[in-house]
Design an enzyme around this catalytic site. Structure first.
Site, mmCIF file in Angstrom:
data_model
loop_
_atom_site.group_PDB
_atom_site.id
_atom_site.type_symbol
_atom_site.label_atom_id
_atom_site.label_comp_id
_atom_site.label_asym_id
_atom_site.label_seq_id
_atom_site.Cartn_x
_atom_site.Cartn_y
_atom_site.Cartn_z
ATOM 1 N N ALA A 6 -2.762 42.670 28.227
ATOM 2 C CA ALA A 6 -3.249 41.549 29.028
ATOM 3 C C ALA A 6 -4.570 41.932 29.675
ATOM 4 C CB ALA A 6 -2.232 41.174 30.097
ATOM 5 N N ASP A 7 -5.566 41.057 29.577
ATOM 6 C CA ASP A 7 -6.821 41.296 30.284
ATOM 7 C C ASP A 7 -6.747 40.650 31.671
ATOM 8 O OD1 ASP A 7 -6.849 38.694 29.626
ATOM 9 O OD2 ASP A 7 -8.748 38.711 28.552
ATOM 10 N N SER A 8 -7.858 40.679 32.399
ATOM 11 C CA SER A 8 -7.822 40.202 33.788
ATOM 12 C C SER A 8 -7.502 38.716 33.849
ATOM 13 C CB SER A 8 -9.163 40.486 34.449
ATOM 14 O OG SER A 8 -10.206 39.982 33.645
ATOM 15 N N ASP A 28 -5.655 37.026 31.755
ATOM 16 C CA ASP A 28 -4.213 36.896 31.503
ATOM 17 C C ASP A 28 -3.423 37.203 32.763
ATOM 18 O OD1 ASP A 28 -4.508 38.115 28.150
ATOM 19 O OD2 ASP A 28 -4.096 36.087 28.840
ATOM 20 N N THR A 29 -3.862 38.219 33.517
ATOM 21 C CA THR A 29 -3.159 38.552 34.752
ATOM 22 C C THR A 29 -3.206 37.389 35.728
ATOM 23 O OG1 THR A 29 -3.788 40.857 34.420
ATOM 24 C CG2 THR A 29 -3.003 40.231 36.600
#
Lengths: 186, 131
Positions: free
Chosen positions: A137-139, A141-142
């Site tokens: 997960a990238d930022s 996605d977070t």
């Protein structure tokens, strides 16, 4: 309750009699010369009819006084009811707090939401210490996961809180803290 | 609520560096996600799409510009995005616009770009039709 209803039933005829008397008094306020004799005759007839019922009239008045006492008691009953209504809400709030403290349920819900958001297979392992970055997960996605958690639990995560989230356990702890604050405020 | 929140939005000065621009992107995404329940209510999209699907659509549109590294370009894109969000929340668009751009638009664009035999004319036609 029975006594209150009984008094209310008894109170009605007194109301009716009082209304009749008031109407008669209103009529007498504006008498006409031509019709005064007729009204006097009617009143005298009523007086003769009431000779045998004088005791009943007095009893009615006494009952009215008693009904006044019952009125105050009924008002007290109403206030007692208002007081009683406040206690169940306190109990329900306590129950909510007890329900919120269940850690495994919240963690399980968080895991389900994370798995759905990141489109992970069901057999993938999600432990409380798993990092979102480890799952690919990238930022963005977070942030999306945090918004999904907000929608699921009906809370609002502040900017500071959302920046500190990087593992499932941290997300679950923050959610429980916010839920407790929300229930405490309500 | 969404209208009141967006009414106070003003044009911010340019980002000083990449980190600030990145932060503003996340703020915009957060604002957009919080507006989605209102959008669902305004356009009556309950039988067409869900809030999570709309959120994914918004995220995918933001991710389309993941390659941009110039803070000025990011600020321009954020300005356009905020304008679009304001138009959506103020009901300046119709229901079919929302459905065409955020519900089925992604599928059409993906299918168009994946087909290598499609001519350049048709590719541009599809892009302009849904952009």
């Amino acid at each position: 309750m029975a006594s209150v209803s009984a008094t209310s039933l008894r109170f009605q005829p007194f109301l009716k009699l009082s209304t009749r008397t008031t109407t008669q008094r209103n009529q007498f306020k504006f008498p006409n010369i031509n019709t005064s004799e007729k009204k006097f005759r009617r009143c005298s007839e009523m007086y003769h009819d009431l000779e045998g019922r004088s005791n009943g009239w007095k009893r009615v008045t006494k009952e009215g006084r008693d009904q006044g006492c019952y009125k105050t008691s009924s008002l007290g009953a109403v206030s007692v009811g208002w007081n009683r209504r406040t206690f169940p809400s306190l109990r329900s709030s306590r129950l909510r707090i007890c329900a919120v403290k269940a850690q495994p349920e919240t963690v399980q819900k968080v895991c389900d939401i994370v798995r759905k958001q990141l489109a992970l297979p069901a057999e993938s392992e999600l432990t409380p210490d798993t990092k979102f970055s480890a799952l690919g997960a990238d930022s963005l996605d977070t942030v999306e996961i945090v918004m999904g958690l907000e929608e699921e639990f009906g809370i609002t995560v502040e900017e500071d809180g959302s920046q500190n989230i990087s593992t499932v356990q941290e997300a679950a702890d923050l959610i429980e803290k916010l839920i407790q604050d929300k229930s405490g405020a309500s | 609520m969404a209208n009141a929140a967006l009414r106070n939005v003003k044009v911010l000065p340019n980002s000083a560096n990449m980190e600030e621009a990145r932060h503003r992107v996340f703020e915009f995404f957060r604002t957009a996600c919080r507006s989605l329940p209102s959008v669902m209510e305004i356009y009556n999209l309950y039988d067409v799409v869900s809030v999570s699907e709309l959120r994914s659509s918004v995220a995918s549109q933001i991710r389309n510009n993941i390659h941009v590294t110039d803070p000025k370009v990011i600020d321009m894109l954020l300005f356009k995005g905020m304008e679009e969000l304001k138009n959506v929340v103020d009901h300046s668009k119709q229901r079919h616009h929302i459905i065409g751009q955020y519900v089925v638009g992604r599928q059409v664009q993906d299918s168009a770009t994946k087909d290598p035999d499609t001519s350049t004319f048709l590719k541009n036609f599809y892009n302009t039709n849904y952009f």
